[in-house]
Design an enzyme around this catalytic site. Structure first.
Site, PDB file in Angstrom:
ATOM      1  N   PHE A   1       0.815  -1.229   0.000  1.00  0.00           N
ATOM      2  CA  PHE A   1       0.000   0.000   0.000  1.00  0.00           C
ATOM      3  C   PHE A   1       0.842   1.269   0.000  1.00  0.00           C
ATOM      4  CE2 PHE A   1       0.059   2.323   4.019  1.00  0.00           C
ATOM      5  CZ  PHE A   1       0.745   1.462   4.848  1.00  0.00           C
ATOM      6  N   LYS A   2       2.134   1.136   0.341  1.00  0.00           N
ATOM      7  CA  LYS A   2       2.966   2.343   0.443  1.00  0.00           C
ATOM      8  C   LYS A   2       3.108   3.060  -0.892  1.00  0.00           C
ATOM      9  CE  LYS A   2       5.067   1.236   4.764  1.00  0.00           C
ATOM     10  NZ  LYS A   2       4.571  -0.131   5.080  1.00  0.00           N
ATOM     11  N   ASP A   3       2.863   2.338  -2.003  1.00  0.00           N
ATOM     12  CA  ASP A   3       2.888   2.996  -3.312  1.00  0.00           C
ATOM     13  C   ASP A   3       1.848   4.118  -3.403  1.00  0.00           C
ATOM     14  OD1 ASP A   3       4.895   1.381  -4.491  1.00  0.00           O
ATOM     15  OD2 ASP A   3       3.429  -0.177  -4.966  1.00  0.00           O
TER      16      ASP A   3
END
Ligand SMILES: *Cc1c(COP(=O)(O)O)cnc(C)c1O
Length: 471
Positions: free
Chosen positions: A112-114
């Site tokens: 999810f860090k993208d």
């Protein structure tokens, strides 16, 4: 929109641009918007059914003040999510009558860090270009953040990126996601030491004022406000898909540094109808203990199947403390001082009650995560990763009062093939993005945990002319 520090007792608020460039505030606190922007029912209605990038641009606009024009933000958001490999960007998958999975792993590094780093990289590049400046991102990583940051910053004109990882302590896939980037603005350093050693080096280098000015050190770790702001969008997007503003939803969030779930809290403060935010932890359960009892006490870090949640002190938690304390900087300072001195503090009364009104918590040990992976596989034929499994485990225990419960899936199962195989006896297929890495050469510098050597390395590399530009 102006920003104040969680520890601020006097002084001026700063712009979004300043908060973006600075990371932590000079007083050691974290930036927070002076007051929460509003997303009322009419504003939510207007966003219903819009593509993800449009929702992301609209939410970002509430936070960025005058930093970008509407057209600029629309372009930044469109480019940020163009590389995601699902048409919905953040698809909602139904698991049961009132249970859903929000898949946040369709970005280039499959975690999810993208979502945040793709936006932050473009915002930073735009701000630096306007100012005619360059910057050097310095980050320590235990895996996912470094990969997402490198993917977001590789090839950018105005930015060099230096990522430290503990040698031999990240998975092969995580290492390759970092070291296979061919762009000359990317510098990987494998430190002979632990993740804590890497973090200590970053801290030491940021304290070196001469170096900081010379190479324009900047941070994009999870305390950078722009990351929280970008993450708020998928809470809005999912709530709209499930009936907001007419219907409430609850979210279950696999949690480590409290950055992801804090973005959900921001959405709730802005007026998105979110009933509960459930903090799902693994065996490292300092946050689960807090929301149950008010006691926040540091313990030792245990290694689990969900390494991105193997954290004891959650850096973004200070932001919640500031809100619970009515933005009283002195009260926050006192709590942080108590934590530093005694390793613990306790909240009681009104502040704890307020926290428990918005948040619930649950913990899952490795066995519970393995069981949740197997359950979801049996029921729906889907593979979830061990971080997401901690959330699904919590969701099953939650009584939501009828609101749909959305579990956030924070990483792709293929990043953790051993845990999946242990749970269901099947190894996940390698997504093409990861498979392609195996054939690429790696670039990494090995260094001891020594601040002077690292400083010299950065001076040499960052100041070197970039010969091998990539088309
Ligand atoms: C970073 C990460 C988390 C924890 O998120 P926080 O914002 O630190 O709470 C959970 N799952 C995965 C896969 C991650 O990479």
């Amino acid at each position: 929109m102006r920003y104040i520090s969680t520890r601020q007792t006097s002084g001026r608020a700063v712009s979004f641009e300043r908060a973006l460039l600075q990371g932590p505030a000079p007083d050691g606190g974290l930036y927070l918007p002076e007051r929460w922007p509003a997303l009322d029912a009419a504003a939510l209605e207007a966003l219903r059914g819009r593509p993800y990038a449009e929702v992301a641009a609209a939410v970002a606009a509430l936070f960025t003040g005058r930093a970008f024009s509407q057209g600029q933000l629309a372009r930044i958001a469109a480019e940020s999510y163009a590389g995601f490999d699902h048409p919905a960007t953040a698809p909602l998958i139904q698991l049961g009558p009132d249970r859903w999975l929000l898949e946040l792993f369709h970005g280039p590094t499959l975690a999810f860090k993208d979502f945040a780093l793709q936006m932050v990289a473009r915002m930073l590049d735009a701000v630096l270009a306007r100012r005619g400046r360059t910057a050097t991102i310095l980050a320590a990583t235990s895996g996912d953040t470094g990969a997402a940051a490198i993917e977001a910053f590789r090839g950018r004109e105005a930015v060099s990126i230096v990522v430290l990882h503990p040698a031999g302590r990240v998975s092969e896939m995580q290492r390759r996601q970092m070291t296979c980037a061919p762009e000359p603005n990317v510098h990987n350093v494998a430190i002979a030491g632990t993740f804590d050693d890497c973090q200590a080096l970053v801290k030491a280098l940021f304290a070196d004022a001469a170096l900081r000015d010379e190479v324009g050190l900047a941070a994009v770790n999870s305390i950078n406000w722009a990351r929280v702001a970008a993450q708020t969008a998928y809470y809005v997007y999912a709530a709209l898909a499930l009936g907001a503003p007419g219907r409430s939803v609850s979210f279950v969030v696999p949690t480590g540094n409290f950055g992801n779930v804090y973005a959900g809290y921001a959405a709730r403060q802005m007026g998105v109808p979110i009933e509960r935010l459930v903090v799902a932890t693994n065996r490292n359960d300092i946050l689960a203990c807090f929301f149950e009892s008010g006691l926040y006490a540091k313990g030792e870090v245990h290694r689990t199947l969900s390494p991105s949640m193997d954290i004891q002190v959650a850096s973004n938690f200070e932001r919640l403390l500031a809100d619970l304390s009515g933005r009283d900087g002195a009260a926050v300072r006192a709590l942080m001082a108590e934590l530093a001195k005694h390793g613990r503090f306790t909240l009681k009364g009104r502040r704890l009650g307020q926290a428990q009104a918005a948040f619930a918590a649950a913990r899952a040990d490795d066995d519970a995560c393995i069981a949740a992976i197997a359950d979801v596989w049996r029921e729906s034929g889907r593979m979830i990763d061990p971080h997401s499994a901690a959330g699904v485990h919590a969701a099953r225990r939650l009584r939501s009062g009828g609101a749909p419960v959305v579990s956030l899936a924070t990483a792709h199962a293929a990043k953790f093939p051993d845990a999946i195989e242990r749970a269901i006896g099947v190894r996940p297929a390698m997504p093409p993005r990861l498979a392609a890495l195996a054939a690429r050469p790696e670039r990494v510098m090995e260094l001891p945990a020594d601040a002077a050597l690292l400083t010299r390395f950065i001076r040499e590399r960052v100041n070197a002319p970039r010969r091998e530009r990539v088309a």
